[in-house]
Structure formats: C-alpha cells, structure tokens
Motif scaffolding. Sequence first.
Motif, PDB file in Angstrom:
ATOM      1  N   TYR A   6      41.946  39.065  47.343  1.00 23.82           N
ATOM      2  CA  TYR A   6      41.395  39.536  45.951  1.00 23.82           C
ATOM      3  C   TYR A   6      40.094  38.800  46.132  1.00 23.82           C
ATOM      4  CZ  TYR A   6      45.992  40.835  44.137  1.00 23.82           C
ATOM      5  OH  TYR A   6      46.879  41.806  43.867  1.00 23.82           O
ATOM      6  N   LEU A  58      41.734  33.816  30.942  1.00 26.66           N
ATOM      7  CA  LEU A  58      41.356  35.143  30.864  1.00 26.66           C
ATOM      8  C   LEU A  58      42.498  36.124  30.118  1.00 26.66           C
ATOM      9  CD1 LEU A  58      39.602  35.850  34.240  1.00 26.66           C
ATOM     10  CD2 LEU A  58      38.289  35.392  32.042  1.00 26.66           C
ATOM     11  N   SER A 100      41.888  39.847  40.499  1.00 29.87           N
ATOM     12  CA  SER A 100      40.549  40.362  40.783  1.00 29.87           C
ATOM     13  C   SER A 100      39.709  39.735  39.540  1.00 29.87           C
ATOM     14  CB  SER A 100      40.575  41.852  40.875  1.00 29.87           C
ATOM     15  OG  SER A 100      40.923  42.557  39.696  1.00 29.87           O
ATOM     16  N   GLY A 101      40.336  39.874  38.419  1.00 31.10           N
ATOM     17  CA  GLY A 101      39.396  39.168  37.379  1.00 31.10           C
ATOM     18  C   GLY A 101      38.955  37.746  37.532  1.00 31.10           C
ATOM     19  N   ASN A 142      44.053  40.205  29.719  1.00 33.31           N
ATOM     20  CA  ASN A 142      44.185  41.505  30.136  1.00 33.31           C
ATOM     21  C   ASN A 142      43.555  41.614  31.388  1.00 33.31           C
ATOM     22  OD1 ASN A 142      45.706  42.205  27.749  1.00 33.31           O
ATOM     23  ND2 ASN A 142      43.739  42.240  26.634  1.00 33.31           N
ATOM     24  N   THR A 143      43.609  40.642  32.262  1.00 30.59           N
ATOM     25  CA  THR A 143      42.901  40.838  33.858  1.00 30.59           C
ATOM     26  C   THR A 143      43.972  40.394  34.728  1.00 30.59           C
ATOM     27  OG1 THR A 143      41.068  40.444  35.140  1.00 30.59           O
ATOM     28  CG2 THR A 143      41.940  38.574  33.830  1.00 30.59           C
ATOM     29  N   GLU A 168      36.101  37.416  40.050  1.00 36.24           N
ATOM     30  CA  GLU A 168      35.011  37.837  39.647  1.00 36.24           C
ATOM     31  C   GLU A 168      34.444  36.635  38.926  1.00 36.24           C
ATOM     32  OE1 GLU A 168      32.222  40.171  39.828  1.00 36.24           O
ATOM     33  OE2 GLU A 168      34.181  41.568  39.901  1.00 36.24           O
ATOM     34  N   ILE A 169      35.295  35.775  37.909  1.00 38.99           N
ATOM     35  CA  ILE A 169      34.721  34.705  37.169  1.00 38.99           C
ATOM     36  C   ILE A 169      34.329  33.559  38.075  1.00 38.99           C
ATOM     37  CG2 ILE A 169      35.195  32.931  35.774  1.00 38.99           C
ATOM     38  CD1 ILE A 169      34.691  35.543  34.384  1.00 38.99           C
TER      39      ILE A 169
END
Length: 302
Positions: free
Chosen positions: A252, A220, A226-227, A222-223, A230-231
């Motif tokens: 998180y 990933l 938390s990103g 620019n995350t 999410e994935i």
Amino acid sequence: MEMLHLRYFVAVAEELNFSAAARRLHMAASPLSQRIKDLEHELGQKLFDRSTHHVTLTAAGTALLPIARDVLEQVNSIPWRLREATEPQRSTVFLGMPAGVHPDLRDRVTALAERVRERFELKRWPGASPDLVDAVLDGRLALTLARMPVTDPALEALPAMSERLGAVVPADQFAGRQSVSLAELSGFAYLAAPEDSTPAYFEQLDHQLMSLGIKKRLKLANTGYSGVSEIISSGLAFSISMLDEASPMHLYRLENVAVLPFTDFQPELETNLLWRRDRGDSGDLAELVTAAREIFAEPLTS
C-alpha cells in the motif's frame, strides 16, 4: 428464556461495559440493556450492579456466568458434532486469515494443509480478526489466525508470529534517516488504519502514543489502507504498520512513504492461531490441532 439472552449476558459479563458489549454483538447499547433487564426479570435475580462509570457482576451474575458459558458452548458444538456423525471421513474445514498475513506465516498454513490433506481439505477464509474469532466460536471456521489481543475461555491460542512495527512517515521529510523518535513525530497527527480492519492492538497503541506525547489525531472515513498512505504521502500525518518489507502491508506504500523503526518505542503485533478448546482437545479437530501444534511449534518473528 432465549439463547440470545445468554449470549447478551455473557458479552456484558466479559466486557463489564454495555457499550463495548454492544459493539461486540453488533447492536446498539440501549436494546442490549433492555434485554439484560428482561433476563433479570425472568430469573428474578439482579445480575449486574450498574453505576454511571462502572458495571460489576452481582453474586447471582457471577454464579450464572459459568452456567451460561457451558450452555452456549454446548449449543455451539451442535453443528460440528452433527458433521462429525454424518460427514465422510475427509472433511473440508476453513482457516481464517486476517488482512496482511506475513508470507512466512502463509507458508506455515500451506504446510499445515499439506500435512493433514488425507484427512482434511483445509481452505482459507478472509476477514477481520473479531469476525474470524466469532466464526470459530460458532463453528463456521475450524481455526483462525487472529491479531491479538483476543481473550475467550472457550478458545485455545498458539503463538504464531510477532511482527515489529514502525512509523509510516512522509519520506521526503525523513530523507536519509534509518530510524525516528516519538519526539520527532509530535508535530504530526497520528492516523490510524481504517476502523473496520484495525486490530484491537492498535487501539492500545493509540492510548500509548497519547500518553507519550502524540496528541494530534486524524481519522478517515470510507477509505482503506491506500487512503492512509495517500495522506501520509502528502505530509499531513504518520501511522504505524509492519516494519518488515516482506509484509503485504508494504504494497500500500506510495512513492513518498517510508517505514522507519522507532528509537524509543517498541510496538509489536502478535498473531495467534486459535481454535475452540472443546473441538481440539478430544473433538472433531483433534487430529488437525495436533498437526497445527507441530507446524506452529516455534513462533515466527519479523
């Protein structure tokens, strides 16, 4: 000859890889290579033997390395030596704190601050481990907690904590499970944490996972953490993080995310307390380091 030339030389000599040294110095490999050539021209000595796949020190490079380290350490010591000579008796000093420091380790930092409060005002400074280590080396920080591995002969390290790591997985696909094997994760992509905050140890983990059969990768840009969560919550990948639920990294986690221990893999993240050897042995931080050795005498585990 400029001081930067010596810094560039030491970085390449320690990494024996121009690309890795350039990343460490936050610059591109091409200008770094040119600066080394400039230094070789000025000294009239070839410092490195270069080939397509290997970089090695010549005899002249080997002889220069301890000299260059000594010069840089003397230059880096100027700020704290000047502070030692001019500042009042109670000094404000900073201790680096990487992301996700365990609460028990934070308690020890608090205990250290209390122990030395008559002589030092100890304040915490956040950052990624490589940046915090650089700040210790150039004197901006007195000490730092840092995720291993860190290797630098100018630094002294005290083991502070060892944290077991587990697999961060989509909870609905592992409902009721108390553990997981690597074979069960082979169908998932491995998702590393953001590169700007990932300890170097996770690069080693990535290579280990590849050799153990986890071939798919997902990255990933620019995350943050938390990103990543999410994935994983969407069922597209798994990651690796601290197993102990007391770790701040669990903040998180989303609803459909679980962290399970491995049955056939035992990754652990080591955190050390680091300081400059010359400042701790008999320099301005001797009293602080003595107290730190007592507070951190027994490494923590989780």
